[in-house]
Every structure is written in structure tokens, then in C-alpha cells.
Design a protein around this motif. Sequence first.
Motif, PDB file in Angstrom:
ATOM      1  N   HIS A   4      28.885 -84.376  29.158  1.00 48.76           N
ATOM      2  CA  HIS A   4      27.966 -83.331  28.684  1.00 48.76           C
ATOM      3  C   HIS A   4      26.884 -83.917  27.784  1.00 48.76           C
ATOM      4  O   HIS A   4      25.738 -83.464  27.801  1.00 48.76           O
ATOM      5  N   GLU A   5      27.225 -84.938  26.994  1.00 45.61           N
ATOM      6  CA  GLU A   5      26.218 -85.589  26.154  1.00 45.61           C
ATOM      7  C   GLU A   5      25.200 -86.324  27.024  1.00 45.61           C
ATOM      8  O   GLU A   5      23.995 -86.328  26.726  1.00 45.61           O
ATOM      9  N   ARG A   6      25.708 -86.965  28.092  1.00 45.21           N
ATOM     10  CA  ARG A   6      24.814 -87.686  29.003  1.00 45.21           C
ATOM     11  C   ARG A   6      23.850 -86.722  29.699  1.00 45.21           C
ATOM     12  O   ARG A   6      22.665 -87.015  29.863  1.00 45.21           O
ATOM     13  N   MET A   7      24.376 -85.567  30.104  1.00 42.84           N
ATOM     14  CA  MET A   7      23.515 -84.583  30.765  1.00 42.84           C
ATOM     15  C   MET A   7      22.457 -84.047  29.808  1.00 42.84           C
ATOM     16  O   MET A   7      21.293 -83.866  30.186  1.00 42.84           O
ATOM     17  N   ASN A   8      22.836 -83.777  28.569  1.00 34.29           N
ATOM     18  CA  ASN A   8      21.847 -83.345  27.570  1.00 34.29           C
ATOM     19  C   ASN A   8      20.787 -84.413  27.352  1.00 34.29           C
ATOM     20  O   ASN A   8      19.593 -84.113  27.220  1.00 34.29           O
ATOM     21  N   ALA A   9      21.224 -85.676  27.293  1.00 35.96           N
ATOM     22  CA  ALA A   9      20.274 -86.782  27.122  1.00 35.96           C
ATOM     23  C   ALA A   9      19.337 -86.881  28.318  1.00 35.96           C
ATOM     24  O   ALA A   9      18.137 -87.150  28.165  1.00 35.96           O
ATOM     25  N   MET A  36      24.525 -91.254  38.029  1.00 36.85           N
ATOM     26  CA  MET A  36      23.303 -90.508  37.738  1.00 36.85           C
ATOM     27  C   MET A  36      22.992 -89.510  38.849  1.00 36.85           C
ATOM     28  O   MET A  36      22.558 -88.383  38.577  1.00 36.85           O
ATOM     29  N   ARG A  37      23.221 -89.888  40.089  1.00 33.71           N
ATOM     30  CA  ARG A  37      22.998 -88.946  41.190  1.00 33.71           C
ATOM     31  C   ARG A  37      23.904 -87.713  41.035  1.00 33.71           C
ATOM     32  O   ARG A  37      23.464 -86.574  41.234  1.00 33.71           O
ATOM     33  N   ARG A  38      25.162 -87.950  40.679  1.00 29.27           N
ATOM     34  CA  ARG A  38      26.094 -86.831  40.498  1.00 29.27           C
ATOM     35  C   ARG A  38      25.656 -85.924  39.351  1.00 29.27           C
ATOM     36  O   ARG A  38      25.728 -84.697  39.449  1.00 29.27           O
ATOM     37  N   ASP A  39      25.192 -86.539  38.260  1.00 31.00           N
ATOM     38  CA  ASP A  39      24.714 -85.744  37.120  1.00 31.00           C
ATOM     39  C   ASP A  39      23.504 -84.901  37.506  1.00 31.00           C
ATOM     40  O   ASP A  39      23.408 -83.718  37.155  1.00 31.00           O
ATOM     41  N   ARG A  71      22.347 -80.715  22.580  1.00 30.96           N
ATOM     42  CA  ARG A  71      23.445 -80.824  21.626  1.00 30.96           C
ATOM     43  C   ARG A  71      23.821 -82.256  21.314  1.00 30.96           C
ATOM     44  O   ARG A  71      24.564 -82.514  20.391  1.00 30.96           O
ATOM     45  N   GLY A  72      23.370 -83.201  22.140  1.00 34.16           N
ATOM     46  CA  GLY A  72      23.785 -84.577  21.930  1.00 34.16           C
ATOM     47  C   GLY A  72      23.298 -85.118  20.599  1.00 34.16           C
ATOM     48  O   GLY A  72      22.189 -84.835  20.154  1.00 34.16           O
ATOM     49  N   HIS A  73      24.108 -85.894  19.946  1.00 29.49           N
ATOM     50  CA  HIS A  73      23.726 -86.486  18.667  1.00 29.49           C
ATOM     51  C   HIS A  73      22.935 -87.762  18.916  1.00 29.49           C
ATOM     52  O   HIS A  73      23.357 -88.630  19.650  1.00 29.49           O
TER      53      HIS A  73
END
Length: 267
Positions: A4-9, A36-39, A71-73
Motif C-alpha cells: 500500500h505504501e508503494r502504491m501511494n508512492a 510494477m505491472r501488477r501494482d 499516506r506513505g511516510h
Amino acid sequence: MRRHERMNALLELLGERGRLDVAEAATSLEVSVATMRRDMDALAEQQLLKRTRGGAVLAPVAYDLPIRYKRGHHASKHAVAETAAAMVEEGDVVGLSGGTTTTEIARSLATRPEFAEAGPQARLTIVTNSLNIANELAVRPQIRIVLTGGVAHSRSFELTGPYSEMVLRQLTLDIAFIGVNGIDAQWGGTVHDEAEASTNRLMAERAARAVVVADSSKLGLRCFARVGGADVFGTLVTDAAMDEASRQKFTDQGLRVVTAAPPMAGG
């Protein structure tokens, strides 16, 4: 980095650049191309981005996502925000544009001990055109919030236009912090939208001290609409990743450059 952090980024990166190919995004976020393709596919199903041949662009309803999707820090943004907030003194009237870094500044100011104690009078006045910043700070009686009017942008939660500018022209600020999507020495700070550029420039001009805040990922980037350089801002606050050559270029243009201390390991 969790999914979820990666997707926000990824969404924030798309908000800053407008378009990304899979390989570029995978390199920036340090994951495999397959991941990355999956995201991207997952976010496309949520209608938060639109898949293109070999990459993605943000969906029209999420061109520059509201803060609740971010939301990612990001340690560098937090470091920049802490450094900027330290420039504020009790009793100041502070201007804050919209953006992730300025939101971090608002949070830092709200938790400063000298501003956090409730009392009969507000210890700080914040003038903002950001709906999310006003929403976060409105519950804190020790901080007086002045929200400009204007037209709300669904992508950024910023108020812009003639109503916003009419309010700003009636005010004087001690210091203003303006976030940008890109900044380079020659062109200055830039954003994606010309209305936001105009409102943010006026906020800076109404301040005795105008500070542009940008983490190092924004350095060297140019976006569509110019906010201003040394003609508007006196100071640039960025993170410790800025190299000496870049610092010199900004200094040569007349900007004072302040770099935040690097975050503590594990912080």
C-alpha cells in the motif's frame, strides 16, 4: 516498502510527472518490472490511474491526488517540513499553500510545544488555500485558521481563482511556505495548474518572507505553470540530497538555500 505504501508512492510520482512507463516506475520505487505491472493493474481497477501502452497516466479524477491518498511516510519531506517550521515564531501569521510538504509543515507547527498549549488567545494564525490543511488544524483552538475562498480543485484540495486572490490581497503574512511540483534554478518553482500558480504566487507576494519548499526529487523539474524564483522567494528549503553544484546554481540566482538535516537511521 509495503504494497500500500508503494502504491501511494506510485500515485504521488504520477501526480508529479503526469506519465510514467513501467520500467521508469520500477526503477524509481526499487521493485521489479513485473511487480510494477501488477501494482499499475490494481490501481487501474480502482480507477486511480489509466493504463497506457507500457505505462500509466493518472485517471482524470485523480490527476493530483487529494492528501488522503498519500499516506506513505517520506522521510525527506518530513525533514524539510521540520526545518521550515522552525522558521516560525509564536504570534506569526503563516501562509501555507496546498501540497504534501506544506501539510507536513502544518502538522509540525501544530505539535510544537509552544503552539500546542491551549490558551485564551491563538498562538499562531495560519492562512491557507488548502482544504485538507484547514480541516486538520480546525480542531486546534490554539491555532487560528483563515481559509481563503475560491474554486476547489478535486485533484489537489486547493482553492484558487478570483475569490481566493481577493481574500489574499486584503492580508499581510509574516512568512509563507509554498509547495511546488518542480523547481530549477533558471525557471524557479512550477506547478501543473496555472490557477494554482497564480494563487500561490500571490500568497508568496503577500508575505514578508516567502519560502519555497521542495524535497530533492523536485529539483531540476519543470512543470506547466511558473510560480516564481528569486523574484518571489527569498529562501529554498530542501533536503540533504541536494548536491553542491545544484546549491550553487540556486545561490547564483539569488536564493538562500537551506538544507534539512538527513533523517536519523530507522526514523
